[in-house]
Motif scaffolding. Structure first.
Motif, PDB file in Angstrom:
ATOM      1  N   ASP A   1       0.795  -1.228   0.000  1.00 50.64           N
ATOM      2  CA  ASP A   1       0.000   0.000   0.000  1.00 50.64           C
ATOM      3  C   ASP A   1       0.828   1.280   0.000  1.00 50.64           C
ATOM      4  O   ASP A   1       0.279   2.377   0.089  1.00 50.64           O
ATOM      5  CB  ASP A   1      -0.944   0.015   1.206  1.00 50.64           C
TER       6      ASP A   1
ATOM      7  N   LEU B   1       1.579  11.808   7.543  1.00 49.74           N
ATOM      8  CA  LEU B   1       0.520  10.792   7.565  1.00 49.74           C
ATOM      9  C   LEU B   1      -0.334  10.927   8.814  1.00 49.74           C
ATOM     10  O   LEU B   1      -1.566  10.797   8.773  1.00 49.74           O
ATOM     11  CB  LEU B   1       1.141   9.389   7.504  1.00 49.74           C
TER      12      LEU B   1
ATOM     13  N   GLN C   1      -2.616  13.965   8.680  1.00 46.68           N
ATOM     14  CA  GLN C   1      -3.708  13.737   7.737  1.00 46.68           C
ATOM     15  C   GLN C   1      -4.597  12.559   8.147  1.00 46.68           C
ATOM     16  O   GLN C   1      -5.543  12.220   7.433  1.00 46.68           O
ATOM     17  CB  GLN C   1      -3.151  13.496   6.338  1.00 46.68           C
ATOM     18  N   LYS C   2      -4.252  11.940   9.308  1.00 46.46           N
ATOM     19  CA  LYS C   2      -5.009  10.804   9.836  1.00 46.46           C
ATOM     20  C   LYS C   2      -5.138   9.686   8.807  1.00 46.46           C
ATOM     21  O   LYS C   2      -6.194   9.052   8.661  1.00 46.46           O
ATOM     22  CB  LYS C   2      -6.394  11.256  10.329  1.00 46.46           C
ATOM     23  N   ARG C   3      -4.050   9.404   8.122  1.00 43.93           N
ATOM     24  CA  ARG C   3      -4.033   8.339   7.124  1.00 43.93           C
ATOM     25  C   ARG C   3      -3.672   7.012   7.784  1.00 43.93           C
ATOM     26  O   ARG C   3      -2.757   6.930   8.611  1.00 43.93           O
ATOM     27  CB  ARG C   3      -3.056   8.666   6.003  1.00 43.93           C
ATOM     28  N   GLU C   4      -4.374   5.971   7.378  1.00 38.78           N
ATOM     29  CA  GLU C   4      -4.205   4.661   8.006  1.00 38.78           C
ATOM     30  C   GLU C   4      -2.850   4.036   7.676  1.00 38.78           C
ATOM     31  O   GLU C   4      -2.375   3.151   8.388  1.00 38.78           O
ATOM     32  CB  GLU C   4      -5.338   3.725   7.557  1.00 38.78           C
ATOM     33  N   GLU C   5      -2.180   4.505   6.607  1.00 36.92           N
ATOM     34  CA  GLU C   5      -0.878   3.933   6.256  1.00 36.92           C
ATOM     35  C   GLU C   5       0.169   4.146   7.348  1.00 36.92           C
ATOM     36  O   GLU C   5       1.203   3.484   7.343  1.00 36.92           O
ATOM     37  CB  GLU C   5      -0.372   4.522   4.941  1.00 36.92           C
ATOM     38  N   LYS C   6      -0.074   5.088   8.258  1.00 40.11           N
ATOM     39  CA  LYS C   6       0.849   5.271   9.384  1.00 40.11           C
ATOM     40  C   LYS C   6       0.776   4.104  10.352  1.00 40.11           C
ATOM     41  O   LYS C   6       1.776   3.711  10.955  1.00 40.11           O
ATOM     42  CB  LYS C   6       0.521   6.565  10.130  1.00 40.11           C
TER      43      LYS C   6
END
Length: 488
Positions: free
Chosen positions: A345, A365, A368-373
């Motif tokens: 991903d 990340l 931006q509250k991105r799940e990839e973190k």
């Protein structure tokens, strides 16, 4: 005979090794060192300490201090090691290493003895295990007499990313170690070069050997607030088991109130010149803390062009680069001094000299509250794993594997329905008031709001394809009624 308790500090998120390291699967659980063992850094840390056991040194149960969320990752990897028994001290949140070591010392003292604690982070590697064993054995001898022993890394370069230990070489010997004069914080490059030119300076790798009582007494002297707060959380702890695993949980609210501080800042840096004797044992064993991708390149197996590769890779006319492929072919042409890391991903491309700055991407990340973190596409769970294969508006497709004898929680979703198709093994499915058994190529439907459970009654792994549909498909849309793993 000397009793020693290994203490593995298994915290941290390894942000500079993103995208392979995530907060939900941090670097200590990754296979990174390139030594061919196939073991994670966590497993290597345990086996390194266990190598010191002999007729004069008896090892007690290993203490793993880790985050509550990582307990089953640690447990699965522990079970791959032979003849290792362990107790897990579970932190509800990260409060740095001083409270973590205090939990281990309180555990040891509660059992009515005063063992030597051999303390190491879980995310380091060495290329000469025999040299590590010798240094650790010497440190244990020093700690027997009530002193604090610290392993100091022989510096190879003017490294600015480590703290330094200054020692007095006048009474140095391998068995007695060196008297520590002072600790210095991470220097700039000019100062680091000066340290190497002068001699007598070593990197601080965060490895300590000392009696439980010595730590508690020193902490009471220098940071009584940390000791008192940790004791309060410990006194109201709970203990439970999952199979052969023992989980010890300090009180969540009280633990979260403990001041966050490192072992070094709380105690160790204050000991030189005090009534707490501290000595350093030199460690010249090819140590590396793998703090960034450039360090992974340094310890990796390099080809004739200085490239380190992992997975399905093809390189041409390329030099001194690290290329890691997790899920597909990664090819590179005419590159030099680069880091390329591919996962299912995310892809990272970085200049090797700037690999420390990967943490800045993780910061973006996070903001931006991105799940990839936090998570990979493939997510480990105590019962097995799931892989999010595809998703779109109002649907998500997952591949799910359940371990033999394991089961998911009895649960319900407010906003989604699920279709399950068995592709391998045997599934026992609770669907409302019904319990059915499905085998390969059979399927069932779980309506929105229906109580349900998936279990594997067989001796082989169970795999299913799950198709979710509904207005909201987030992982937090779950109500657990019963759970084998204490999550309800």
């Amino acid at each position: 005979m000397t009793q020693v308790l290994p203490v593995i500090l298994c915290g941290g998120s390894g942000t500079r090794l993103w995208p392979l390291s995530r907060s939900g699967f941090p670097k200590q659980f990754l296979v990174l060192s390139g030594d061919g063992s196939g073991q994670s850094l966590f497993q290597q840390a345990i086996e390194r300490i266990h190598s010191v056991a002999d007729q004069s040194i008896v090892l007690g149960s290993t203490l793993i201090v880790t985050n509550e969320d990582h307990r089953f990752l640690a447990l699965d990897q522990l079970r791959e090691l032979k003849n290792v028994s362990a107790t897990m001290l579970l932190e509800p949140s990260g409060r740095n290493t001083a409270p973590a070591l205090t939990l281990a010392a309180l555990y040891a003292k509660e059992r009515g003895n005063d063992p030597i604690l051999a303390v190491t982070p879980a995310d380091q590697t060495v290329t000469n295990p025999a040299a590590f064993t010798t240094a650790l054995a010497n440190a244990i001898k020093i700690a027997q007499d009530g002193a604090i022993a610290i392993l100091g890394i022989t510096p190879k370069a003017p490294e600015t990313g480590y703290g330094y230990i200054k020692v007095n070489h006048q009474v140095a010997s391998a068995e007695e170690g060196c008297a520590v004069e002072l600790f210095v914080e991470k220097p700039n490059e000019a100062t680091a070069k000066k340290y190497l030119a002068e001699g007598g300076y070593f990197w601080n790798g965060g490895m300590f050997v000392l009696k439980a009582s010595v730590w508690l007494t020193a902490l009471a002297t220098y940071r009584p607030d940390i000791l008192a707060a940790t004791q309060q959380a410990w006194e109201t702890k709970t203990t439970d088991t999952s199979g052969d695993a023992v989980f010890v949980r300090p009180d969540k609210a009280l633990f979260n109130a403990i001041p966050s501080e490192s072992i070094d800042c709380a105690v160790i840096e204050k000991c030189p010149g005090s009534h707490f004797p501290i000595r350093m044992v030199e460690l010249n064993a090819g140590w590396n803390d793998l703090g960034a991708w450039d360090a992974v390149w340094q310890v990796g197996k390099q080809d004739q062009d200085g490239n380190v590769t992992s997975g399905d890779t093809l390189l041409t006319n390329s030099k001194n680069s690290l290329v890691h492929a997790s899920s597909r072919l990664v090819s590179a042409v005419g590159i030099e001094n680069l880091i390329i890391v591919e996962t299912s991903d995310a892809v990272l491309v970085a200049d090797r000299k700037n690999s420390q700055d990967v943490k800045n991407i993780v910061g973006q990340l996070d903001s931006q509250k991105r799940e990839e973190k936090n998570l990979h596409r493939k997510v480990s769970r105590p019962w097995g794993w799931y892989d999010s294969v595809d998703e779109g508006e109002h649907f998500k497709v997952k591949r799910i594997q359940v371990k033999p004898g394991a089961s998911l929680s009895l649960q319900m979703h407010h906003h989604r329905a699920e279709h399950w198709i068995v592709v391998k093994g045997t599934a026992e499915i609770t669907n409302g008031d019904q319990v059915i058994t499905l085998t390969e190529n059979q399927s069932t439907y779980i309506p929105q709001g229906q109580t349900h459970r998936l279990a594997n009654p067989g001796t082989a792994p169970l795999e299913i394809i799950e198709v979710q549909s509904g207005s909201y498909l987030g992982e937090d849309d779950i109500v657990r009624f019963e759970d084998t793993y204490g999550r309800n």
